[in-house]
Design a protein around this motif. Sequence first.
Motif, PDB file in Angstrom:
ATOM      1  N   UNK A  82      40.664  51.881  36.558  1.00  0.00           N
ATOM      2  CA  UNK A  82      41.524  52.060  35.376  1.00  0.00           C
ATOM      3  C   UNK A  82      42.929  51.523  35.641  1.00  0.00           C
ATOM      4  N   UNK A  83      43.455  51.764  36.837  1.00  0.00           N
ATOM      5  CA  UNK A  83      44.790  51.260  37.188  1.00  0.00           C
ATOM      6  C   UNK A  83      44.831  49.739  37.130  1.00  0.00           C
ATOM      7  N   UNK A  84      43.802  49.090  37.658  1.00  0.00           N
ATOM      8  CA  UNK A  84      43.735  47.626  37.612  1.00  0.00           C
ATOM      9  C   UNK A  84      43.766  47.147  36.162  1.00  0.00           C
ATOM     10  N   UNK A  85      42.918  47.741  35.344  1.00  0.00           N
ATOM     11  CA  UNK A  85      42.812  47.304  33.958  1.00  0.00           C
ATOM     12  C   UNK A  85      44.082  47.598  33.173  1.00  0.00           C
ATOM     13  N   UNK A  86      44.682  48.761  33.400  1.00  0.00           N
ATOM     14  CA  UNK A  86      45.930  49.109  32.719  1.00  0.00           C
ATOM     15  C   UNK A  86      47.048  48.141  33.080  1.00  0.00           C
ATOM     16  N   UNK A  87      47.030  47.658  34.316  1.00  0.00           N
ATOM     17  CA  UNK A  87      48.054  46.711  34.775  1.00  0.00           C
ATOM     18  C   UNK A  87      47.740  45.272  34.361  1.00  0.00           C
ATOM     19  N   UNK A  88      46.629  45.068  33.634  1.00  0.00           N
ATOM     20  CA  UNK A  88      46.300  43.745  33.133  1.00  0.00           C
ATOM     21  C   UNK A  88      45.376  42.930  34.022  1.00  0.00           C
ATOM     22  N   UNK A  89      44.768  43.569  35.027  1.00  0.00           N
ATOM     23  CA  UNK A  89      43.815  42.889  35.906  1.00  0.00           C
ATOM     24  C   UNK A  89      42.398  43.239  35.447  1.00  0.00           C
ATOM     25  N   UNK A  90      41.742  42.284  34.831  1.00  0.00           N
ATOM     26  CA  UNK A  90      40.382  42.507  34.338  1.00  0.00           C
ATOM     27  C   UNK A  90      39.440  42.755  35.507  1.00  0.00           C
ATOM     28  N   UNK A  91      38.539  43.719  35.338  1.00  0.00           N
ATOM     29  CA  UNK A  91      37.550  44.006  36.371  1.00  0.00           C
ATOM     30  C   UNK A  91      36.181  43.548  35.891  1.00  0.00           C
ATOM     31  N   UNK A  92      35.325  43.234  36.856  1.00  0.00           N
ATOM     32  CA  UNK A  92      33.973  42.787  36.547  1.00  0.00           C
ATOM     33  C   UNK A  92      32.985  43.697  37.263  1.00  0.00           C
ATOM     34  N   UNK A  93      32.126  44.331  36.486  1.00  0.00           N
ATOM     35  CA  UNK A  93      31.083  45.197  37.048  1.00  0.00           C
ATOM     36  C   UNK A  93      30.128  44.353  37.857  1.00  0.00           C
ATOM     37  N   UNK A  94      29.582  44.931  38.901  1.00  0.00           N
ATOM     38  CA  UNK A  94      28.592  44.244  39.709  1.00  0.00           C
ATOM     39  C   UNK A  94      27.465  45.206  40.019  1.00  0.00           C
ATOM     40  N   UNK A  95      26.342  44.680  40.432  1.00  0.00           N
ATOM     41  CA  UNK A  95      25.227  45.528  40.822  1.00  0.00           C
ATOM     42  C   UNK A  95      25.628  46.392  42.006  1.00  0.00           C
ATOM     43  N   UNK A  96      25.065  47.592  42.058  1.00  0.00           N
ATOM     44  CA  UNK A  96      25.301  48.455  43.214  1.00  0.00           C
ATOM     45  C   UNK A  96      24.729  47.773  44.446  1.00  0.00           C
ATOM     46  N   UNK A  97      25.373  48.032  45.565  1.00  0.00           N
ATOM     47  CA  UNK A  97      24.884  47.483  46.826  1.00  0.00           C
ATOM     48  C   UNK A  97      24.836  48.614  47.844  1.00  0.00           C
ATOM     49  N   UNK A  98      23.734  48.723  48.546  1.00  0.00           N
ATOM     50  CA  UNK A  98      23.551  49.808  49.521  1.00  0.00           C
ATOM     51  C   UNK A  98      23.824  51.176  48.892  1.00  0.00           C
ATOM     52  N   UNK A  99      23.479  51.321  47.600  1.00  0.00           N
ATOM     53  CA  UNK A  99      23.637  52.594  46.924  1.00  0.00           C
ATOM     54  C   UNK A  99      25.053  52.917  46.492  1.00  0.00           C
ATOM     55  N   UNK A 100      25.949  51.959  46.533  1.00  0.00           N
ATOM     56  CA  UNK A 100      27.336  52.232  46.162  1.00  0.00           C
ATOM     57  C   UNK A 100      27.770  51.356  44.986  1.00  0.00           C
ATOM     58  N   UNK A 101      28.506  51.973  44.074  1.00  0.00           N
ATOM     59  CA  UNK A 101      29.042  51.251  42.928  1.00  0.00           C
ATOM     60  C   UNK A 101      30.149  50.323  43.409  1.00  0.00           C
ATOM     61  N   UNK A 102      30.309  49.210  42.703  1.00  0.00           N
ATOM     62  CA  UNK A 102      31.358  48.266  43.067  1.00  0.00           C
ATOM     63  C   UNK A 102      31.781  47.466  41.853  1.00  0.00           C
ATOM     64  N   UNK A 103      32.970  46.897  41.935  1.00  0.00           N
ATOM     65  CA  UNK A 103      33.452  45.963  40.926  1.00  0.00           C
ATOM     66  C   UNK A 103      34.299  44.904  41.603  1.00  0.00           C
ATOM     67  N   UNK A 104      34.533  43.824  40.881  1.00  0.00           N
ATOM     68  CA  UNK A 104      35.391  42.755  41.368  1.00  0.00           C
ATOM     69  C   UNK A 104      36.629  42.680  40.487  1.00  0.00           C
TER      70      UNK A 104
END
Length: 122
Positions: A82-104
């Motif tokens: 949320x902080x990234x997005x609020x500051x204007x940095x778009x995030x990109x969802x990615x598939x979970x890896x090793x059971x952990x959520x992640x984004x770019x």
Amino acid sequence: MILDLHHVQLAMPKGGEDKARGFYRDILGLPEREKPLDMQQNGGCWFEYCGVRVHLGVEQDFRPAQKAHPAFSVRGFGQLRRQCETAGFATRQSNNIDGQARFFVDDPFGNRVEIIDGENPI
């Protein structure tokens, strides 16, 4: 024999130190570490927290790293997104890896950064 990863070096354009601080220090929460005196004339910034070291160095012919990237395991995954997005940095969802959520997210210079949920394995 490799013992440890000492730091990650990313490139940035000349004069981008304030933008680097705004992202790596203010959003990601990595405190800035003063560069050694003999290296300060080169520009750039160093950030460090609990053994995580990120160095941003000025590259004259700068091109962002769009595939190669650091991956940070974080506490407060949703809040950081949320902080990234609020500051204007778009995030990109990615598939979970090793059971952990992640984004770019891209830093202010277009370098790819991966954020992994270090608290809530899925």
